[in-house]
Design an enzyme around this catalytic site. Structure first.
Site, PDB file in Angstrom:
ATOM      1  N   ASN A 105      30.045  32.760  31.917  1.00 11.41           N
ATOM      2  CA  ASN A 105      29.803  32.512  33.910  1.00 11.41           C
ATOM      3  C   ASN A 105      27.774  32.765  33.758  1.00 11.41           C
ATOM      4  OD1 ASN A 105      29.497  33.769  36.133  1.00 11.41           O
ATOM      5  ND2 ASN A 105      30.837  34.982  36.255  1.00 11.41           N
ATOM      6  N   GLU A 141      37.304  38.871  33.661  1.00 16.15           N
ATOM      7  CA  GLU A 141      36.521  38.472  33.384  1.00 16.15           C
ATOM      8  C   GLU A 141      36.212  38.172  31.541  1.00 16.15           C
ATOM      9  OE1 GLU A 141      32.833  38.302  35.253  1.00 16.15           O
ATOM     10  OE2 GLU A 141      33.028  39.235  36.833  1.00 16.15           O
ATOM     11  N   ASN A 192      30.859  37.678  42.822  1.00 15.35           N
ATOM     12  CA  ASN A 192      31.954  37.576  43.020  1.00 15.35           C
ATOM     13  C   ASN A 192      32.891  39.448  43.641  1.00 15.35           C
ATOM     14  OD1 ASN A 192      34.430  34.974  43.604  1.00 15.35           O
ATOM     15  ND2 ASN A 192      31.901  34.871  42.268  1.00 15.35           N
TER      16      ASN A 192
END
Lengths: 309, 309
Positions: A105, A141, A192
């Site tokens: 990420n 994630e 987010n």
């Protein structure tokens, strides 16, 4: 003489599951053009700004792959780089990175000539790697992303010292301090963050916006740095809402600009990169006041963990 | 089953230069009696609660000595210990400690039997050791106090895990994290914080209360701990005002009790020591999410210091 920089937070509203990269990049360019008209020199896009926030789904790896960028820039994103160079505007962009089989990420810092001058990979990956049974939406994630291997760096750019952090990183005072110890003057952090918390029954869901703001304000004050916090937000599908509240925070911890929608929205401020000096040389004069010999446990892989019992 | 503890913050208003220890101890006892009537089991007095906040003066060492306690308890303070045992109320007390020629800014934790079960010496000593010319009031803590040598400990007491910090310690995320890594559930922190900042011309004086609150809220949230913050406050002489805003803060970072005066005032709350569990096992699950290998610089005696040039 203040060291002025005009910065923008380019908040991105919902990106739907089947939106193409080209459609998203068009929206980013529109925000960049608006930023340029407002005199912004550095426009900041959020975390994972090129696709829907897919970690809410349990996907086959092959299916998830389409949300990742194998190179940066790539043909789909190239127009954003071209427009940056054309307009003479720098930018920060978060995206899902695939690097030789490894998934991160990530975020990049791009100068006014459209050159990538810095890259960061998210250090604190929240959520789980396995789905939690019975939940409509997940936060996977830890399934899709490796923990970042870059650590926290500070770049001399845009006339100042610039650091990057991503989403959950902002909650950890270590993030801010490691950047602060390098003299950071502006931290860019995209997110987010599900407003309706991904884990049902978490009692503090109602405090999501408060905790985000608190983390930014404390990080800025305690290190005498500016922050641009920028959201990828809105209802990406029914009942799944990502919080907005993009904000620019001063080295005194004050919010100087705040978004008000859950759609594409630009906020901007002219910031004085010297504004943190009084804090850095005063109450948080690290060399004078810190007690690193008392902080050992912080960098040791130890500590109480109640969940391990 | 919640683990309930009723705690009180016993804010102390102005103590004048020539007030005797006996006069102050009488006020502390009155607050303890009020606390007991309200069911408080642990009453928390602020930093340097036994004398005026003398670091505003440049004094000869011999003259300053009278503000220090050479033993604890001592005959002047003994009545407070006696009353604690009599009422079955524990307490936290900050005071200026003289230990074999060494001066510390210290606090103790005392159980319901009036026994000292924990001692802490302030780690982050703010201000200067030399007076700043042209200022009516100084902040000479670094002249009068050595940096504490105890580090941050957590005691099993009052049914929970209790830590202590003092005044400026609360601004440093390291304080909270070192306690948090030890599983702290309640941090007691007293302060003397000039509202009209001791250094003239500091632009953020107007934010003194905000920064205090921000530091407590962030420290609590980021470690899933309660805090009792308690002030020694008020106008100790014309133009020298110490801020109040004593507060009890939850592990979610919310203020659940707040003082409203700059005088002797008791606030209290019944707190659930388990309330931080959700945070500790969730967003701040240290073992799962921390990246200590990236935090090395925090415990190293290095880092950028702008004032060293």
């Amino acid at each position: 003489m203040p060291r002025l920089l005009r910065v923008g937070a380019a908040q991105i509203g919902p990106i739907y599951r089947d939106d193409t990269r080209g459609e998203v990049v068009e929206r980013l360019i529109a925000l960049m053009e608006e930023a340029e008209r407002k005199g912004v020199e550095l426009v900041c896009y959020p975390e994972c700004a090129l696709s829907t926030f897919f970690p809410r789904y349990l996907l086959e790896r092959s299916e998830a792959e389409r949300y990742f960028e194998e190179s940066m820039p790539n043909p789909s994103v190239q127009p954003l780089f071209d427009q940056a160079r054309e307009l003479g505007v720098g930018f920060h962009l978060g995206y899902s990175e695939l690097d030789g089989g490894n998934h991160y990420n990530s975020s990049i810092l791009v100068d006014k000539e459209g050159r990538i001058i810095g890259k960061y990979r998210k250090s604190h990956i929240p959520g789980t790697s396995e789905p939690i049974p019975g939940q409509r939406f997940q936060h996977l994630e830890r399934r899709y992303f490796l923990e970042g291997d870059t650590g926290f760096s500070v770049w001399d750019a845009f006339g100042g010292k610039i650091g990057m952090a991503i989403c959950n990183d902002r909650r950890w005072p270590e993030t801010w301090r490691v950047l602060g110890m390098q003299g950071v003057e502006l931290v860019i952090v995209g997110w987010n963050t599900p407003l309706t918390h991904y884990r049902k029954g978490i009692s503090y869901s109602r405090l999501t916006e408060f905790h985000s703001k608190l983390s930014l304000q404390a990080g800025c004050y305690q290190n005498g740095t500016w922050a641009v916090g920028v959201a990828h937000c809105g209802e990406e599908e029914p009942d799944y809402v990502l919080m907005g509240q993009s904000m620019i925070v001063s080295p005194l911890g004050e919010v100087v600009a705040l978004s008000t929608t859950l759609r594409d929205e630009l906020i901007s401020s002219t910031i004085d990169l010297d504004a943190g000096k009084e804090i850095k040389e005063g109450v948080f004069n690290f060399e004078l006041y810190r007690r690193p010999e008392l902080y050992k446990i912080i960098s040791e892989p130890t500590g109480t963990n109640p969940s391990k019992g």
